[in-house]
Scaffold this motif. Structure first.
Motif, PDB file in Angstrom:
ATOM      1  N   ARG A 303       0.826  -1.206   0.000  1.00 50.44           N
ATOM      2  CA  ARG A 303       0.000   0.000   0.000  1.00 50.44           C
ATOM      3  C   ARG A 303       0.859   1.254   0.000  1.00 50.44           C
ATOM      4  O   ARG A 303       0.564   2.216  -0.711  1.00 50.44           O
ATOM      5  CB  ARG A 303      -0.934  -0.005   1.219  1.00 50.44           C
ATOM      6  CG  ARG A 303      -1.879   1.196   1.228  1.00 50.44           C
ATOM      7  CD  ARG A 303      -2.930   1.097   2.307  1.00 50.44           C
ATOM      8  NE  ARG A 303      -3.838   2.235   2.196  1.00 50.44           N
ATOM      9  CZ  ARG A 303      -4.846   2.463   3.035  1.00 50.44           C
ATOM     10  NH1 ARG A 303      -5.080   1.621   4.039  1.00 50.44           N
ATOM     11  NH2 ARG A 303      -5.613   3.536   2.868  1.00 50.44           N
ATOM     12  N   ALA A 306       2.224   1.822  -3.397  1.00 45.23           N
ATOM     13  CA  ALA A 306       1.220   2.250  -4.370  1.00 45.23           C
ATOM     14  C   ALA A 306       0.709   3.663  -4.125  1.00 45.23           C
ATOM     15  O   ALA A 306       0.459   4.415  -5.074  1.00 45.23           O
ATOM     16  CB  ALA A 306       0.044   1.276  -4.345  1.00 45.23           C
ATOM     17  N   GLU A 307       0.588   4.065  -2.860  1.00 47.99           N
ATOM     18  CA  GLU A 307      -0.081   5.319  -2.548  1.00 47.99           C
ATOM     19  C   GLU A 307       0.858   6.460  -2.170  1.00 47.99           C
ATOM     20  O   GLU A 307       0.465   7.629  -2.221  1.00 47.99           O
ATOM     21  CB  GLU A 307      -1.084   5.115  -1.405  1.00 47.99           C
ATOM     22  CG  GLU A 307      -2.206   4.148  -1.753  1.00 47.99           C
ATOM     23  CD  GLU A 307      -3.235   4.018  -0.642  1.00 47.99           C
ATOM     24  OE1 GLU A 307      -3.364   4.970   0.164  1.00 47.99           O
ATOM     25  OE2 GLU A 307      -3.891   2.950  -0.567  1.00 47.99           O
TER      26      GLU A 307
END
Length: 309
Positions: A303, A306-307
């Motif tokens: 995560r 990705a973020e």
């Protein structure tokens, strides 16, 4: 990274391996060669830490055809993922967060949990000045936080994932003098643990994150700083480090490597090599508890990648 810096890094990596291998580090090794990899921002220092244990292991793997060992450094996890996918590296030693990215994106398989200085698990601590008014993670919106670097599990991957889980967005700041946006958490990389403590103490950032081990080390958090700061949150525990193998390493080679490492913790002949290997005291099986911790860490690391990145 500039072109000049990149070229210097690659040249240093080549020099480190040139004295022990006849072919360049990026050539495909033969089946008799065991290649140990590490993501490193200091390849010269890490080479000296890795090579003694590699030599110890290779000397005990002749029965599966291993007669030579090589060390291969990578600048970051992306480069190590490529090495794994192309079969350029066989065995990788990494902190748990980076290890999970290598598993997810490079096809690596966790082999053993690494115990360092008698500690196999640790956690992240969040600290701020006592007069900051910060008492929980929910107070960080509009504040700034100092991480260590992108490779750090305890001082980047875990805390960044926890903040995302709480619905907080992360925006990188230009400098410690840059203000965070009111709706997000601003972050910077301090590079060294003592820098993190110093930045918080000097009010350059609002919050610092470190492992509990680093927090308890007076060389990294001096007592004169600690008097003015307080811990306001902690993460759950997670594995300290892992040994991984590439997914298509021949089973008999992987099995023998695992056996040798498990036995090394009680072998007096391995004592000096283990001490050099980041203060390793034992290698432990990846049991169901560890696998569960790794699965949660893997989800968080993916995560963050990705973020945030």
């Amino acid at each position: 990274m500039t072109l000049r810096t990149s070229c210097r890094w690659l040249l240093l990596g080549f020099v480190l391996v040139a004295s022990v291998v006849a072919s360049p580090a990026w050539s495909t090794p033969g089946s008799h060669v065991l290649v140990l990899g590490r993501v490193s921002d200091d390849p010269k220092a890490h080479y000296g830490q890795l090579k003694p244990l590699l030599d110890y292991v290779v000397a005990r793997m002749g029965d599966v055809g291993i007669t030579e060992g090589r060390v291969l450094m990578a600048r970051d996890t992306h480069q190590m993922q490529s090495y794994l996918r192309r079969g350029r590296v066989d065995w990788v030693t990494e902190t748990a967060g980076s290890a999970m990215l290598l598993e997810a994106r490079g096809g690596a398989r966790p082999m053993l949990l690494t115990e360092r200085s008698g500690v196999s698990r640790y956690h992240t601590i969040y600290f701020a000045r006592r007069d900051s008014g910060i008492s929980s993670l929910d107070d960080l919106r509009g504040r700034s936080v100092a991480f260590q670097n992108r490779q750090s599990t305890s001082a980047y991957i875990v805390p960044a994932a926890q903040l995302l889980e709480r619905g907080l967005s992360l925006d990188i700041l230009l400098s410690p003098h840059d203000a965070a946006e009111p709706a997000s958490v601003g972050y910077l990389f301090a590079r060294a643990e003592v820098n993190t403590a110093s930045w918080v103490h000097k009010r350059l950032v609002d919050v610092g994150v470190l492992s509990n081990i680093d927090w308890d080390n007076p060389r990294r958090v001096p007592a004169s700083f600690k008097r003015d700061m307080a811990i306001f949150a902690r993460s759950p525990e997670f594995p300290r480090a892992l040994e991984l193998v590439r997914g298509d390493l021949p089973p008999r080679v992987a099995a023998r490597l695992r056996e040798v490492l498990l036995e090394a913790g009680t072998d007096p002949a391995a004592a000096n090599a283990l001490a050099s290997f980041f203060g390793t005291t034992a290698f432990l099986p990846v049991d169901p508890r560890t696998r569960g911790e790794l699965d949660r860490l893997r989800a968080g690391a993916l995560r963050v990648a990705a973020e945030v990145e």
